[in-house]
Design an enzyme around this catalytic site. Structure first.
Site, PDB file in Angstrom:
ATOM      1  CG  ASP A 163      -1.725   1.268   1.362  1.00  0.00           C
ATOM      2  OD1 ASP A 163      -2.631   1.483   0.542  1.00  0.00           O
ATOM      3  OD2 ASP A 163      -1.434   2.049   2.282  1.00  0.00           O
ATOM      4  CD  GLU A 201      -3.463  -1.948  -1.147  1.00  0.00           C
ATOM      5  OE1 GLU A 201      -3.623  -0.728  -1.270  1.00  0.00           O
ATOM      6  OE2 GLU A 201      -3.918  -2.615  -0.181  1.00  0.00           O
TER       7      GLU A 201
END
Length: 256
Positions: A70, A138
């Site tokens: 992320d 992610e």
């Protein structure tokens, strides 16, 4: 680079170990997605491992790599937008980044890559989170970063996952009708408000109904399973109602 080297100290060095057919297939599929022959298989297996509900000694799952990915993805996109739009202000860059890394868009990208099919467990008896595809995307980016380095990871993301042409298409895409109506109402100096209440259905299910008011006129309503979804759907319907009367947005945008 220092973070990458730090993590490498804890990664198992098993590149010479003979792989099972399952691991060979997994490595082949991952390498096909990322566009290079991956080095550390274990870090990618972790990226596609779910949290165990049992008292298993193996507690590794994708969540830590999702956390790392992320941040890496956010940095890659922020730098790309900063360089691509040199004349745009901070507000535009923030909105663009939100359109790119929002959960709905990441879920779609992960679904297009069929990432859930690479999970290291049998998912036939498991109810997966609706955001699993975006979470795995992610985690994959986090694994790529650790397996190689930031610059190569950035190249893979922008060449194979979130290409500049894909990003350009998002420039005029509406991601929040509620936010769009708020912006419009502030410019027009009119009042937009939402009234949301629970409704118990005949089967005892609780749903949420939202009414959108423009000044003293009720212009739309919607019924959904959550308050947030009801308000966004009602805002979308209000947008279409108002669009028939006037141009709400200055530039034509893509309807999501």
């Amino acid at each position: 680079m220092e973070l990458k080297n730090y993590f490498f100290k804890f990664l198992p060095k098993n590149r010479t170990q003979k792989l099972s057919e399952k691991d060979l297939l997994f490595r082949k599929n991952i390498s096909h997605i990322v566009g290079y022959n991956i080095h550390n298989l274990e870090i990618f297996k972790e990226a596609f491992s779910l949290k165990s509900s049992t008292k298993s000694t193996n507690k590794k799952n994708y969540e830590r790599l999702e956390f790392l990915g992320d941040s890496v993805l956010g940095t890659i996109i922020s730098c790309h937008l900063f360089q691509t739009y040199p004349n745009e202000n901070e507000g535009f860059l923030t909105q663009m980044k939100s359109k790119i890394v929002n959960r709905k868009n990441l879920n779609k990208l992960g679904e297009d890559l069929k990432l859930s099919s690479l999970l290291q467990v049998d998912t036939s008896q498991i109810i997966l989170s609706e955001n699993i595809s975006g979470n795995l995307l992610e985690a994959l980016i986090g694994a790529i970063y650790l397996d190689i380095d930031y610059e190569f990871c950035k190249k893979i993301v922008l060449d194979r996952i979130l290409t500049p042409s894909t990003i350009n298409k998002l420039e005029n895409k509406i991601i929040s009708y509620k936010g769009l109506l708020l912006e419009w109402s502030q410019k027009k100096k009119v009042s937009i408000r939402y009234e949301t209440c629970e409704e118990i259905q005949p089967n005892k299910t609780i749903l949420f109904r939202c009414h959108v008011w423009l000044q003293n006129e009720k212009i739309s309503n919607a019924l959904e399973a959550s308050k947030k979804k009801a308000e966004e759907k009602a805002a979308k319907r209000a947008f279409y109602v108002l669009s028939k009367k006037e141009n709400i947005i200055e530039n034509q945008k893509t309807i999501s």
